[in-house]
Design a protein around this motif. Structure first.
Motif, PDB file in Angstrom:
ATOM      1  N   LYS A 122     -22.557   5.680   3.359  1.00  0.00           N
ATOM      2  CA  LYS A 122     -23.875   5.569   2.743  1.00  0.00           C
ATOM      3  C   LYS A 122     -24.899   6.209   3.674  1.00  0.00           C
ATOM      4  CE  LYS A 122     -22.907   2.171  -0.528  1.00  0.00           C
ATOM      5  NZ  LYS A 122     -23.501   1.441  -1.629  1.00  0.00           N
ATOM      6  N   PRO A 123     -26.025   6.609   3.125  1.00  0.00           N
ATOM      7  CA  PRO A 123     -27.066   7.199   3.965  1.00  0.00           C
ATOM      8  C   PRO A 123     -27.475   6.239   5.083  1.00  0.00           C
ATOM      9  CG  PRO A 123     -27.580   7.510   1.634  1.00  0.00           C
ATOM     10  CD  PRO A 123     -26.401   6.590   1.699  1.00  0.00           C
ATOM     11  N   GLY A 124     -27.916   6.797   6.202  1.00  0.00           N
ATOM     12  CA  GLY A 124     -28.343   5.983   7.331  1.00  0.00           C
ATOM     13  C   GLY A 124     -27.190   5.602   8.237  1.00  0.00           C
ATOM     14  N   ASN A 125     -26.139   6.419   8.223  1.00  0.00           N
ATOM     15  CA  ASN A 125     -24.959   6.166   9.059  1.00  0.00           C
ATOM     16  C   ASN A 125     -24.301   4.819   8.803  1.00  0.00           C
ATOM     17  OD1 ASN A 125     -24.617   8.579  10.504  1.00  0.00           O
ATOM     18  ND2 ASN A 125     -26.338   8.045  11.859  1.00  0.00           N
ATOM     19  N   VAL A 126     -24.289   4.427   7.533  1.00  0.00           N
ATOM     20  CA  VAL A 126     -23.608   3.189   7.149  1.00  0.00           C
ATOM     21  C   VAL A 126     -22.200   3.530   6.655  1.00  0.00           C
ATOM     22  CG1 VAL A 126     -23.614   1.248   5.530  1.00  0.00           C
ATOM     23  CG2 VAL A 126     -25.772   2.030   6.559  1.00  0.00           C
ATOM     24  N   LEU A 127     -21.212   2.849   7.249  1.00  0.00           N
ATOM     25  CA  LEU A 127     -19.824   3.004   6.820  1.00  0.00           C
ATOM     26  C   LEU A 127     -19.350   1.664   6.287  1.00  0.00           C
ATOM     27  CD1 LEU A 127     -17.120   4.539   6.662  1.00  0.00           C
ATOM     28  CD2 LEU A 127     -16.704   3.864   9.038  1.00  0.00           C
ATOM     29  N   LYS A 128     -19.108   1.609   4.993  1.00  0.00           N
ATOM     30  CA  LYS A 128     -18.671   0.347   4.392  1.00  0.00           C
ATOM     31  C   LYS A 128     -17.148   0.284   4.339  1.00  0.00           C
ATOM     32  CE  LYS A 128     -20.754  -1.840   1.156  1.00  0.00           C
ATOM     33  NZ  LYS A 128     -21.774  -2.890   1.116  1.00  0.00           N
ATOM     34  N   VAL A 129     -16.603  -0.760   4.943  1.00  0.00           N
ATOM     35  CA  VAL A 129     -15.149  -0.957   4.934  1.00  0.00           C
ATOM     36  C   VAL A 129     -14.856  -2.366   4.412  1.00  0.00           C
ATOM     37  CG1 VAL A 129     -14.631   0.698   6.750  1.00  0.00           C
ATOM     38  CG2 VAL A 129     -15.252  -1.641   7.375  1.00  0.00           C
ATOM     39  N   ASP A 130     -15.745  -2.820   3.515  1.00  0.00           N
ATOM     40  CA  ASP A 130     -15.623  -4.208   3.064  1.00  0.00           C
ATOM     41  C   ASP A 130     -14.497  -4.431   2.071  1.00  0.00           C
ATOM     42  OD1 ASP A 130     -16.871  -2.873   1.021  1.00  0.00           O
ATOM     43  OD2 ASP A 130     -18.496  -4.311   0.757  1.00  0.00           O
ATOM     44  N   SER A 131     -13.847  -3.372   1.607  1.00  0.00           N
ATOM     45  CA  SER A 131     -12.717  -3.577   0.700  1.00  0.00           C
ATOM     46  C   SER A 131     -11.424  -3.891   1.440  1.00  0.00           C
ATOM     47  CB  SER A 131     -12.512  -2.350  -0.199  1.00  0.00           C
ATOM     48  OG  SER A 131     -12.100  -1.238   0.568  1.00  0.00           O
ATOM     49  N   PHE A 132     -11.407  -3.658   2.772  1.00  0.00           N
ATOM     50  CA  PHE A 132     -10.151  -3.928   3.501  1.00  0.00           C
ATOM     51  C   PHE A 132     -10.336  -4.582   4.856  1.00  0.00           C
ATOM     52  CE2 PHE A 132     -10.437  -0.221   6.363  1.00  0.00           C
ATOM     53  CZ  PHE A 132     -11.238   0.657   5.637  1.00  0.00           C
ATOM     54  N   LEU A 133     -11.570  -4.616   5.386  1.00  0.00           N
ATOM     55  CA  LEU A 133     -11.711  -5.110   6.766  1.00  0.00           C
ATOM     56  C   LEU A 133     -12.668  -6.278   6.961  1.00  0.00           C
ATOM     57  CD1 LEU A 133     -10.577  -4.480   9.612  1.00  0.00           C
ATOM     58  CD2 LEU A 133     -12.655  -3.166  10.034  1.00  0.00           C
ATOM     59  N   ASN A 134     -13.852  -6.247   6.355  1.00  0.00           N
ATOM     60  CA  ASN A 134     -14.814  -7.289   6.738  1.00  0.00           C
ATOM     61  C   ASN A 134     -15.488  -8.043   5.591  1.00  0.00           C
ATOM     62  OD1 ASN A 134     -16.464  -5.208   6.020  1.00  0.00           O
ATOM     63  ND2 ASN A 134     -17.282  -4.832   8.071  1.00  0.00           N
ATOM     64  N   HIS A 135     -14.824  -8.034   4.432  1.00  0.00           N
ATOM     65  CA  HIS A 135     -15.250  -8.971   3.370  1.00  0.00           C
ATOM     66  C   HIS A 135     -13.966  -9.343   2.615  1.00  0.00           C
ATOM     67  CE1 HIS A 135     -17.384 -11.129   0.438  1.00  0.00           C
ATOM     68  NE2 HIS A 135     -17.917 -10.179  -0.275  1.00  0.00           N
ATOM     69  N   GLN A 136     -13.341  -8.340   2.002  1.00  0.00           N
ATOM     70  CA  GLN A 136     -11.943  -8.497   1.609  1.00  0.00           C
ATOM     71  C   GLN A 136     -11.099  -7.976   2.768  1.00  0.00           C
ATOM     72  OE1 GLN A 136      -9.898  -8.082  -2.509  1.00  0.00           O
ATOM     73  NE2 GLN A 136     -10.049  -6.018  -1.754  1.00  0.00           N
TER      74      GLN A 136
END
Lengths: 193, 193
Positions: free
Chosen positions: A15-29
């Protein structure tokens, strides 16, 4: 690319602003097979170290650290984030100032579970500016324990946290170091390891 | 006594005001062998159920739920506690009112990770008044998922939470149900199972 870098490419969302979402496998699920593989990889990277305790901080570090501790067959301790202390004396406390949010938080660990005899591996999911991680190092050092190393799942290599820890002389192992992200192209550049 | 009740008798600390401290093995320092045994026991108790996801709430539920998920070989999702929502629309939200503290908290789970196809086992470390657990049930039900059961490590049987969940018709399995504690004698009375 290693297994984690491949997974980031496959399922991470930039995502913009150097955001890397890994919530599908690491830090939510959490993908449990992946956690086990992460545990094995840290065991390999710190194989020569005499580690008797794994330490992390709530919340998303807990699942990862538990599987690392399983590989070393040692207990895991997680530090708690606290706004106020009425447990003075029984706790190691680190005041952690956030680079990003300008606020202060306390990180606490009971004195019962950390001391001079301990050889600690510190684990966390993300390293960016490294405020929380510095708090964990401070707590471990002030307890008299030896910090044998630090294991991070994803390091943002373009932020300061990793440099600080390496400059202090610690062995810091990050399974993936992200040097750049392009939200338009959807690409991630990893540092070669 | 089962393995968990034995461990509580051995390492639990009873304090005035019906406080049972298990922070040396369950919710601050974690005994990984014990977590694995807890995972196996929940697998046994919910063996007939078609479970495709384990759900818990941060922070201390995460380590336990991860090992339960490992036994079922399914992903784990942990709900987050939040003070404010600026993620409306993308999240299932439960407003949870604390019986004890009279304040309200929000419990949130991303809509990406829970839906009508899911058969969920909800896991947590403690059940007393059950506020957080009711929030998890509310989120799962509102997503259209089926709650196949709830697994608790330690239930305080003299508080209301367990009764509420069982009255609602859910299969609730608590590995240890504490019916009474005597801080002077240092004894715990478990409900026979």
């Amino acid at each position: 690319m290693n297994f984690l870098e491949e997974r980031i490419v496959k399922d991470g969302i930039i995502k913009p602003g150097n955001v890397l979402k890994v919530d599908s496998f690491l830090n939510h699920q959490m993908d449990i097979d992946l956690l086990e593989e992460i545990g094995r990889e840290f065991k390999r990277r710190f194989a020569g170290k005499n580690i008797n305790k794994v330490m992390t901080i709530e919340a998303s570090g807990i699942g990862i650290a538990a599987f690392v501790a399983r590989e070393f067959h040692v207990p895991m301790v997680f530090a708690k984030k606290s706004k106020s202390i009425n447990i003075e004396g029984e706790m190691y406390v680190a005041e952690v100032e956030s680079f990003t949010h300008k606020n202060k938080n306390q990180v606490i660990v009971s004195k019962k579970f950390l001391g001079p005899g301990d050889h600690v591996l510190i684990i966390d999911d993300f390293l960016a500016n490294g405020c929380a991680l510095q708090g964990l190092v401070s707590i471990a050092e002030s307890s008299g324990a030896t910090v044998e190393g630090l294991g991070i799942v994803i390091e943002k290599g373009f932020q300061i946290g990793g440099k600080v820890i390496r400059n202090l002389g610690y062995q810091l192992e990050s399974l993936a170091i992200v040097d750049a992200m392009d939200p338009d192209a959807g690409t991630v550049t990893f540092r070669p390891q």
